[in-house]
Structure formats: C-alpha cells, structure tokens
Design an enzyme around this catalytic site. Sequence first.
Site, PDB file in Angstrom:
ATOM      1  N   PRO A   1       0.781  -1.240   0.000  1.00  0.00           N
ATOM      2  CA  PRO A   1       0.000   0.000   0.000  1.00  0.00           C
ATOM      3  C   PRO A   1       0.808   1.282   0.000  1.00  0.00           C
ATOM      4  O   PRO A   1       0.232   2.365  -0.083  1.00  0.00           O
ATOM      5  CB  PRO A   1      -0.816  -0.115   1.291  1.00  0.00           C
TER       6      PRO A   1
ATOM      7  N   ASP B   1       4.265   1.400 -11.982  1.00  0.00           N
ATOM      8  CA  ASP B   1       3.124   2.297 -12.124  1.00  0.00           C
ATOM      9  C   ASP B   1       3.357   3.589 -11.351  1.00  0.00           C
ATOM     10  O   ASP B   1       4.247   3.674 -10.493  1.00  0.00           O
ATOM     11  CB  ASP B   1       1.856   1.620 -11.595  1.00  0.00           C
TER      12      ASP B   1
ATOM     13  N   LYS C   1       0.631   4.335 -15.232  1.00  0.00           N
ATOM     14  CA  LYS C   1      -0.739   3.894 -15.411  1.00  0.00           C
ATOM     15  C   LYS C   1      -1.634   4.366 -14.278  1.00  0.00           C
ATOM     16  O   LYS C   1      -1.289   4.288 -13.111  1.00  0.00           O
ATOM     17  CB  LYS C   1      -0.770   2.368 -15.481  1.00  0.00           C
TER      18      LYS C   1
ATOM     19  N   GLY D   1       0.006  -2.255  -4.270  1.00  0.00           N
ATOM     20  CA  GLY D   1      -0.886  -3.263  -3.689  1.00  0.00           C
ATOM     21  C   GLY D   1      -0.482  -4.668  -4.078  1.00  0.00           C
ATOM     22  O   GLY D   1       0.676  -5.061  -3.944  1.00  0.00           O
ATOM     23  N   ASP D   2      -1.441  -5.422  -4.594  1.00  0.00           N
ATOM     24  CA  ASP D   2      -1.216  -6.795  -5.028  1.00  0.00           C
ATOM     25  C   ASP D   2      -1.452  -6.898  -6.535  1.00  0.00           C
ATOM     26  O   ASP D   2      -2.404  -6.311  -7.046  1.00  0.00           O
ATOM     27  CB  ASP D   2      -2.160  -7.743  -4.283  1.00  0.00           C
TER      28      ASP D   2
ATOM     29  N   VAL E   1      -5.101  -8.031  -7.541  1.00  0.00           N
ATOM     30  CA  VAL E   1      -6.292  -7.342  -7.028  1.00  0.00           C
ATOM     31  C   VAL E   1      -6.421  -6.003  -7.744  1.00  0.00           C
ATOM     32  O   VAL E   1      -5.754  -5.030  -7.399  1.00  0.00           O
ATOM     33  CB  VAL E   1      -6.226  -7.137  -5.500  1.00  0.00           C
TER      34      VAL E   1
ATOM     35  N   THR F   1      -2.625  -5.806  -0.259  1.00  0.00           N
ATOM     36  CA  THR F   1      -3.507  -4.989  -1.075  1.00  0.00           C
ATOM     37  C   THR F   1      -3.999  -3.769  -0.297  1.00  0.00           C
ATOM     38  O   THR F   1      -3.996  -3.754   0.942  1.00  0.00           O
ATOM     39  CB  THR F   1      -4.696  -5.818  -1.585  1.00  0.00           C
ATOM     40  N   ALA F   2      -4.435  -2.740  -1.014  1.00  0.00           N
ATOM     41  CA  ALA F   2      -4.801  -1.470  -0.389  1.00  0.00           C
ATOM     42  C   ALA F   2      -5.893  -1.628   0.654  1.00  0.00           C
ATOM     43  O   ALA F   2      -5.885  -0.943   1.679  1.00  0.00           O
ATOM     44  CB  ALA F   2      -5.242  -0.475  -1.463  1.00  0.00           C
TER      45      ALA F   2
ATOM     46  N   MET G   1     -10.929   2.697  -6.578  1.00  0.00           N
ATOM     47  CA  MET G   1     -11.161   3.561  -7.743  1.00  0.00           C
ATOM     48  C   MET G   1     -12.580   4.123  -7.760  1.00  0.00           C
ATOM     49  O   MET G   1     -13.247   4.166  -8.792  1.00  0.00           O
ATOM     50  CB  MET G   1     -10.886   2.789  -9.036  1.00  0.00           C
TER      51      MET G   1
END
Length: 260
Positions: free
Chosen positions: A12, A35, A57, A89-90, A93, A118-119, A171
Amino acid sequence: MHGKVYLVGAGPGDPELLTVRALYLLQQADAVVHDRLVSRAIMSCVNPEASLHDVGKVAACRAGMQDDINALLLSLSKTHQHVVRLKGGDPFVFGRGGEEQLYLHQHGVQVEVVPGITAAIGAAASLGIPLTHRGLASSMRVVTGHLRDNRGLELDWASLSDPSCTLVFYMAMANCGHIAQALIQHGRDADTPIALAQDATLKNQRWGLGTLQTLPQLAETFSPPALLIIGDVVRLHPDYPRPRAPAQDTRHVEPFGALT
C-alpha cells in the site's frame, strides 16, 4: 532465450510493508516497469543499475495502454534476465496482473507472481478498522468503483446491500454519489458508517469518517486515488462518534416495600 518476469506487489505504500521476497527482487532487478502509484520510498529500494520504465498507469489510462505495457514486458524479457513488473498493492487485485501473466505465458515467458498487501488490507489496518468482526461483519467484498467503458457500474447492488458484509471500493472517487445512492435504494441503511482513506500507510495519509448519506460531500474533499470502506465495522475506529449513553435518573426512589 527469455529472461524471467516477476509480477511484484509493492503493497500500500510504506516500504516497511514490502515482503522480503519483493525487496530482494527489487535489489536484484536489471529492469523495473512500475506504475505511478508506487511510492518514491519503495522506488528507492530498486537496484540503482536497473533500467526504469515508468508506465504511469492510472485508472483512466488511454485505450491500448495495457497492450503497450504487455509489449514492453515481452521486449524487456528478451534483453534482461530479471524484469520486475512493480504494481501498487497486489498484482492480482485490480492490478491487471492476470492479463500480463496470460500474455507473457502465451509468448513463452516464465512468470513468477509475488503477492503484496492490497490497499484494502493496508488502509483498514492503518485506520484500526477490522474488515470482519464478530457480531458486525461476517464477510467482506472488494469491489471496483471504476466505470466500465462509460456504461456505469455494473454491480449486483442487491447483494451488496447485505449489512453483515463490509464493502471496500477501489477507484471509487468519481462515483461515490452513485455508490451511496444505489446502496441506499437497495436497502442499505443511509446511516451505515463509511471511511475514506488517501495515501494509506504513508506519513501523509488522510482519512475521513461519515455515513452513506454524507459520503458524496465527504468525497469532494478527497483526491483520487482513495479507498472507500463501508460497513458497521467502521464504528470501531477510535474517532467514530459514539452514541451518548442515556442520562441517569438521579431522582431518589424509595425501595419497593418501604412505603407506608
């Protein structure tokens, strides 16, 4: 002969939350494709002699960008032995790691996936919000809040209205109003607690608390990317408003039987 591509989860944001395997690969990589959301602190862990490829991205990336990334990974695998595809994150996911793995396998490239925190897990932990909790939430769902081809959020809102399930939206900043309205229309209580987290786990993280009803207004004070947590578990955040205890009746009452 192709080199190997490693799909690595950067977690994260906090470099101390990298896995040992991820850190080792970053230090050994000779090419890194990363990213925009990978923090500077994590990028400082990369082998200084590695070639860096910022694909920048974001959720609203231009059409065809994923195809360009796939082609770049394939090209680098032909000239480098250890290519790290570094994702926030992952990788699996909402990271499109599955698409990259499939593409590389189709072209004969060996791939290793290194999971990351993951976040949803990182943000909840940083806020002290358990995603499941006995008596409050028996399950959790990780959901995309990103519009698909401008067709709206194609989600099963009826199933998402289950109050025993914690929802975590990725998102979602541009669609918080729609999310709140759809959940309320399908039976989720308007007073359901929510939390927003931005730059979770980092020193500059921001967070806010509210309800589904107040979510659209709260979201206007945040910038993407931010994570949205919905569910009664948010009440466990130390700063979530607690209902006031009923006032004690201080009037003197004679014990039963004492009256004459």
